[in-house]
Write an enzyme that holds these catalytic residues in place. Sequence first.
Site, PDB file in Angstrom:
ATOM      1  N   ASP A  69       2.736   6.622  -0.519  1.00  0.00           N
ATOM      2  CA  ASP A  69       1.520   5.812  -0.386  1.00  0.00           C
ATOM      3  C   ASP A  69       0.604   6.374   0.705  1.00  0.00           C
ATOM      4  O   ASP A  69      -0.528   5.913   0.871  1.00  0.00           O
ATOM      5  CB  ASP A  69       1.838   4.323  -0.185  1.00  0.00           C
ATOM      6  CG  ASP A  69       2.701   4.051   1.027  1.00  0.00           C
ATOM      7  OD1 ASP A  69       3.077   5.004   1.738  1.00  0.00           O
ATOM      8  OD2 ASP A  69       2.997   2.854   1.270  1.00  0.00           O
ATOM      9  N   SER A  70       1.061   7.429   1.413  1.00  0.00           N
ATOM     10  CA  SER A  70       0.172   8.146   2.337  1.00  0.00           C
ATOM     11  C   SER A  70      -0.986   8.782   1.567  1.00  0.00           C
ATOM     12  O   SER A  70      -1.990   9.167   2.162  1.00  0.00           O
ATOM     13  CB  SER A  70       0.937   9.243   3.086  1.00  0.00           C
ATOM     14  OG  SER A  70       1.457  10.183   2.166  1.00  0.00           O
ATOM     15  N   ASP A 107       6.524   5.788  -4.037  1.00  0.00           N
ATOM     16  CA  ASP A 107       6.518   4.665  -3.085  1.00  0.00           C
ATOM     17  C   ASP A 107       6.061   3.380  -3.772  1.00  0.00           C
ATOM     18  O   ASP A 107       5.053   3.389  -4.500  1.00  0.00           O
ATOM     19  CB  ASP A 107       5.496   4.942  -1.966  1.00  0.00           C
ATOM     20  CG  ASP A 107       6.132   5.534  -0.728  1.00  0.00           C
ATOM     21  OD1 ASP A 107       7.355   5.396  -0.549  1.00  0.00           O
ATOM     22  OD2 ASP A 107       5.388   6.155   0.057  1.00  0.00           O
ATOM     23  N   LYS A 137      10.725   4.399  -3.722  1.00  0.00           N
ATOM     24  CA  LYS A 137      11.050   4.293  -2.287  1.00  0.00           C
ATOM     25  C   LYS A 137      10.456   3.012  -1.731  1.00  0.00           C
ATOM     26  O   LYS A 137       9.315   2.649  -2.062  1.00  0.00           O
ATOM     27  CB  LYS A 137      10.494   5.507  -1.518  1.00  0.00           C
ATOM     28  CG  LYS A 137      10.717   5.388  -0.016  1.00  0.00           C
ATOM     29  CD  LYS A 137      10.567   6.716   0.711  1.00  0.00           C
ATOM     30  CE  LYS A 137       9.141   7.132   0.993  1.00  0.00           C
ATOM     31  NZ  LYS A 137       8.369   6.182   1.825  1.00  0.00           N
ATOM     32  N   GLU A 139      10.060   0.677   1.980  1.00  0.00           N
ATOM     33  CA  GLU A 139      10.141   0.780   3.445  1.00  0.00           C
ATOM     34  C   GLU A 139      10.911  -0.408   4.035  1.00  0.00           C
ATOM     35  O   GLU A 139      10.806  -1.526   3.545  1.00  0.00           O
ATOM     36  CB  GLU A 139       8.733   0.789   4.058  1.00  0.00           C
ATOM     37  CG  GLU A 139       7.991   2.077   3.819  1.00  0.00           C
ATOM     38  CD  GLU A 139       6.651   2.154   4.556  1.00  0.00           C
ATOM     39  OE1 GLU A 139       6.356   1.272   5.394  1.00  0.00           O
ATOM     40  OE2 GLU A 139       5.893   3.098   4.272  1.00  0.00           O
ATOM     41  N   GLU A 206      11.671   8.366   9.739  1.00  0.00           N
ATOM     42  CA  GLU A 206      10.340   8.794  10.190  1.00  0.00           C
ATOM     43  C   GLU A 206      10.151   8.523  11.684  1.00  0.00           C
ATOM     44  O   GLU A 206      10.340   7.405  12.164  1.00  0.00           O
ATOM     45  CB  GLU A 206       9.236   8.086   9.377  1.00  0.00           C
ATOM     46  CG  GLU A 206       7.839   8.523   9.842  1.00  0.00           C
ATOM     47  CD  GLU A 206       6.707   8.196   8.886  1.00  0.00           C
ATOM     48  OE1 GLU A 206       6.967   7.679   7.784  1.00  0.00           O
ATOM     49  OE2 GLU A 206       5.540   8.468   9.262  1.00  0.00           O
TER      50      GLU A 206
HETATM   51  O1  KIV Z   1       3.938   7.934   2.050  1.00  0.00           O
HETATM   52  C1  KIV Z   1       4.479   8.949   2.479  1.00  0.00           C
HETATM   53  O2  KIV Z   1       3.942  10.059   2.410  1.00  0.00           O
HETATM   54  C2  KIV Z   1       5.784   8.823   3.094  1.00  0.00           C
HETATM   55  C3  KIV Z   1       6.287  10.004   3.866  1.00  0.00           C
HETATM   56  C4  KIV Z   1       5.664   9.992   5.191  1.00  0.00           C
HETATM   57  C5  KIV Z   1       7.775  10.020   3.947  1.00  0.00           C
HETATM   58  O3  KIV Z   1       6.396   7.814   3.011  1.00  0.00           O
END
Ligand code: KIV
Length: 281
Positions: A69-70, A107, A137, A139, A206
Amino acid sequence: MREWGVVKFPNPHSLLPTPHSPLRKMAITTQQLIQWKQQGRSIVALTAWDYTIAQLLDAAGVDLILVGDSMAVVLGYETTLPITLDEMIYHAKSVRRGVKRALVVVDLPFLTYQESLQQAMHSAGRVLKETGAQAVKLEGGYPAIAETIARLVQAGIPVMGHVGLTPQSVHQLGLRQQGKTQEAGERILQEAIALEQAGVFSLVLEHIPADLAMQITQKLSIPTIGIGAGTHCDGQVLVTSDVLGLAEKHPPFAKVYTNLRETITKAVQDYAVEVRDRKFP
Ligand code: KIV
C-alpha cells in the site's frame, strides 16, 4: 502499413540467468520461502504497482513481489491511509499479468480488515479471486489481528504478517524506529511469535533495531523479511520507487540504486528541445 518500432532493450525475461540456474525454476510458493530459510538462502523482495515494473522485477529474479500500500505515494497520496481496496485490486491485477515466477503478495489497505473477521475474509477473498495473487499481507500483531489471521489461514488464504513500524498506524506511531526499549522490543517479539502461531508464512520486520530483528529471526521458523531491520533477517524488501530514485523523498534506511527522476527529466527535456527546434521527427 506502419511498422511499430521495438525498443532495443533485451527481453526482460531473457535477463534471467542460465537455463540451469535455480532462478529458472517454477513459480515460487510460500513453502519454498520457508525451505529457503532452512537452507540459509536470502529472499529478495521488492514492491511493484503495475505490469511494466512487475515484469522487469520478475525477469531480474526478484523472489517476492509485494503490491504494497506504499504504492499510495506513487499515486500521489501523502500516506498509505487513503488507498482503497479497489485501487489495490486494480494495480495488483496489472502486476500479476507481468509476473511468471515471483510470489505475488498484496497488502490489505487500512480499515479493510480491522473491523471484523467477515470484513477481513471478504477483502482477502476479493484479492485472491480477482487478482490471481497468491497471498495477502496485514499489518499489526495485536491479539485481534492474530485471531483474524488464524481464521484467514484456516480458510486457505496465505497471509504475510508485518510488525515493527506499521505505516497504517502513522498517526499513532509516526514513522520512527520501533522496539527501541527492552519493553517495546519484547512486545514486538511476542507479536511475532503470536503471528507465527496464527499461521503466517512470512513476516515483515520494519524499522526495528538489528539485534531485535536477529532475535526474532532466530526464534521463528518462518522467514523474516526486513526493511530497515539490519542484515540478519531471512530476506530484504524495499519500496521500488525508492530503489529507482523515483520517489521525491525516501526513508533513511532505503538505498537508492539509480536516479530515474533525473534520467526521465533529462529525456523529456531533450525531447521538448527537439520538438521546439523542429529536429524531431
Ligand atoms: O507497503 C509496502 O510497501 C510495505 C513494505 C514497506 C514492506 O508494506
